[in-house]
Design a protein around this motif. Structure first.
Motif: not given
Length: 184
Positions: A24-27, A33-40
């Motif tokens: 939430p509240d990024f950027p 913001f939908k962070d796909i880092t965990p999937l990667l």
């Protein structure tokens, strides 16, 4: 003893949901913001997503895979390699040496541009375009138009996640869109 679930049996949309972290509240305030880092970071999840993109590439008869900078690269490049196809990066302006093909487009808050290496493009190719999130559709439309102006056919757009409430399909017209997961 409880058996371990087979990750291959889980629908790809569930794999995507489990691999995306909401920030939430990024950027900026009000944006999620939908962070796909965990999937990667999860090789099984990334493999499932890659396999799903490859399946679409094969189904639509793609001859090349293009990815939109930057997170689209992370999904498109491994899928292209696994499918035995070339990969074309669709870059933000100023990131590629000349000669480039360029497409300027409007955003909610200004303008931007996408570029493609003119030396890579072969007119007549059937392009599968890949990105991470389909939101309002402006960047995806600009990428499609850039590829089409270069003489290629965009046979489909594959996105990891579609945020349906933002109406991103409308700017794409009748171009086929495949969302591995759709959120309202």
């Amino acid at each position: 003893m409880t058996p371990t679930p087979d990750p291959g049996a889980e629908p790809v949309s569930a794999v995507v949901a489990a691999g995306i972290r909401d920030v939430p509240d990024f950027p900026q305030p009000g944006v999620v913001f939908k962070d796909i880092t965990p999937l990667l970071a999860d090789p099984v999840a990334l493999g499932r997503v890659t396999a799903a993109v490859v399946e679409v590439a094969q189904r639509v008869g793609a001859t090349v895979v293009a990815g939109i900078e930057a997170r689209g690269f992370m999904l498109a490049a491994p899928a292209a390699e696994r499918a035995g196809l070339g990969f074309w990066p669709v870059r933000k302006a100023g990131k590629l040496p000349p000669p480039v093909l360029r497409r300027d487009y409007a955003l909610e808050y200004g303008t931007a541009a996408l570029e493609l290496a003119a030396t890579a493009v072969r007119p007549g190719e059937r392009v599968l375009l890949v990105d991470d999130v389909l939101a309002t559709g402006g960047t995806a439309r600009a990428a499609c138009e850039l590829l089409e102006e270069a003489g290629t056919e965009v046979v489909a757009l594959v996105v990891l996640l579609e945020l349906a409430s933002l109406g991103g399909r409308a700017p794409l017209g009748d171009r086929p869109v495949v969302a591995l997961r759709t959120e309202p």
